[in-house]
Design a protein around this motif. Structure first.
Motif, PDB file in Angstrom:
ATOM      1  N   GLU A   1       0.823  -1.221   0.000  1.00  0.00           N
ATOM      2  CA  GLU A   1       0.000   0.000   0.000  1.00  0.00           C
ATOM      3  C   GLU A   1       0.856   1.270   0.000  1.00  0.00           C
ATOM      4  O   GLU A   1       0.385   2.323  -0.379  1.00  0.00           O
ATOM      5  CB  GLU A   1      -0.922   0.000   1.231  1.00  0.00           C
ATOM      6  N   HIS A   2       2.088   1.160   0.481  1.00  0.00           N
ATOM      7  CA  HIS A   2       2.961   2.336   0.539  1.00  0.00           C
ATOM      8  C   HIS A   2       4.183   2.148  -0.352  1.00  0.00           C
ATOM      9  O   HIS A   2       5.281   2.603  -0.020  1.00  0.00           O
ATOM     10  CB  HIS A   2       3.388   2.609   1.989  1.00  0.00           C
TER      11      HIS A   2
ATOM     12  N   LYS B   1       6.731   4.852  -1.180  1.00  0.00           N
ATOM     13  CA  LYS B   1       7.756   5.264  -0.190  1.00  0.00           C
ATOM     14  C   LYS B   1       9.039   4.458  -0.336  1.00  0.00           C
ATOM     15  O   LYS B   1      10.076   4.830   0.215  1.00  0.00           O
ATOM     16  CB  LYS B   1       7.232   5.065   1.241  1.00  0.00           C
TER      17      LYS B   1
ATOM     18  N   GLU C   1       9.467   5.783  10.032  1.00  0.00           N
ATOM     19  CA  GLU C   1       8.064   5.386  10.219  1.00  0.00           C
ATOM     20  C   GLU C   1       8.079   4.221  11.205  1.00  0.00           C
ATOM     21  O   GLU C   1       8.911   3.320  11.069  1.00  0.00           O
ATOM     22  CB  GLU C   1       7.493   4.931   8.866  1.00  0.00           C
TER      23      GLU C   1
END
Ligand code: 13P
Ligand code: SF4
Length: 306
Positions: free
Chosen positions: A100-101, A104, A165
């Motif tokens: 989903e990321h 990044k 993160e």
């Protein structure tokens, strides 16, 4: 039956080495060939020439030994000794998050307290003993995702100044320590130094004189001129400290409900179970080779960077 001597006899017969984490019960620490933190245990597991590794710790630790030294038979006293922190980051959830990321392009740094599946999705592994060093090695142009311990991750950010993160996992034992419980201990023992594990919450770390891995606690307490210490981690650590530094006083860090904190998973291992696992060479850690090989890469990188 004298379990201590029977375990020693079986250990020779099986050409086994007994590795034990600092949180194990005193009897297991006494019978073990090596007692240490996750980093020391991984190095021992990688280097041993014994045919069998009897791992007295929790499941992810036995798994790590198998990943790093696959030709050895790795046995655990209790296969059900899990870890709340490892459970807080299931591999499918991490995989989904990374998909989903994808924009990044995260560089995934995973604390060793995770499953083989999570290790296989990671770029590098760290322990509490080397986390600051490992994160400092990550290429500066990469976004870091640190999993699964948000408290250790936050402490590494404080130490390195590197934004990361954080996966929202934690250790159920260390989050039991609170600002109030540690303030109480400080008041009761004003001359004692407070030593806390980085898995503790921010408010507790702020109150500590030193924040470090379990192995570094031994060095810190040896070298400190102080004579008494409040040890803010799992209570098994007290045995290791009292054994190695008999002339100093070690007090357990209290929680709001208890005089000390115990990990129910670490305490699942007993001398009887250790005896039986050496006798039967079971239960054994078995890993599918493709998964093991993928999990080995980030673990090897950790050992290279340590
Ligand atoms: P270390 O012994 O590596 O500091 O880890 C603590 C811990 O919680 C292990 O489960
Ligand atoms: Fe897991 Fe916490 Fe127990 Fe360590 S002390 S094994 S991190 S639950």
């Amino acid at each position: 039956m004298n379990l201590f001597s029977e375990i020693q006899r079986l250990k020779k017969e099986r050409n086994a080495v007994i590795l034990a984490h600092n949180y194990q019960i005193p009897e297991i620490q006494e019978v073990a060939d090596y007692v240490g933190d996750s980093l020391g245990l991984s190095i021992q597991a990688a280097q041993t020439e014994a045919e069998v590794i009897a791992f007295c710790g929790v499941h992810f630790m036995g798994e790590t030994a198998k990943i790093i030294n696959p030709t050895k038979k790795v046995v655990l006293p209790d296969l059900n000794a899990g870890c709340s922190l490892s459970d807080s980051c299931p591999a499918p959830a991490l995989e989904k998050f990374l998909k989903e990321h994808a924009d990044k392009n995260y560089y995934v740094v995973s604390y060793i307290n995770c499953s083989a599946g999570v290790k296989a999705l990671s770029d590098v592994i760290c322990t509490s003993g080397n986390a600051v060093k490992i994160v400092s090695h990550v290429p500066k142009d990469r976004n870091i995702l640190f999993a699964p311990d948000q408290n250790l991750g936050a402490w590494v950010i404080e130490q390195t100044g590197r934004p990361m993160e954080l996966w929202k996992g934690n250790c159920y034992v260390h989050v039991e320590f609170t600002r109030d419980s540690i303030n109480r201990a400080r008041k009761e023992h004003p001359d004692a130094k407070v030593v806390a594990h980085p898995e503790c919450p921010h408010a507790v770390r702020l109150l500590a004189d030193e924040v470090c891995s379990t192995e570094k606690m031994v060095t810190y307490c040896k070298n400190s001129p102080a004579k008494a210490f409040v040890i803010v981690t799992e209570e098994g650590m007290l045995h290791r400290l009292r054994r190695e530094i008999p002339d100093k006083t070690f007090l357990p860090g209290p929680t709001d409900h208890c005089a000390c904190a115990e990990c129910r998973y670490m305490k699942m291992n007993t001398m009887e179970k250790l005896y039986r696992c050496l006798r039967d060479l079971s239960p054994e850690v078995v890993l599918e080779e493709e998964l093991r090989a993928r999990a080995e890469k980030p673990l090897r990188r950790m050992l290279e960077w340590s």
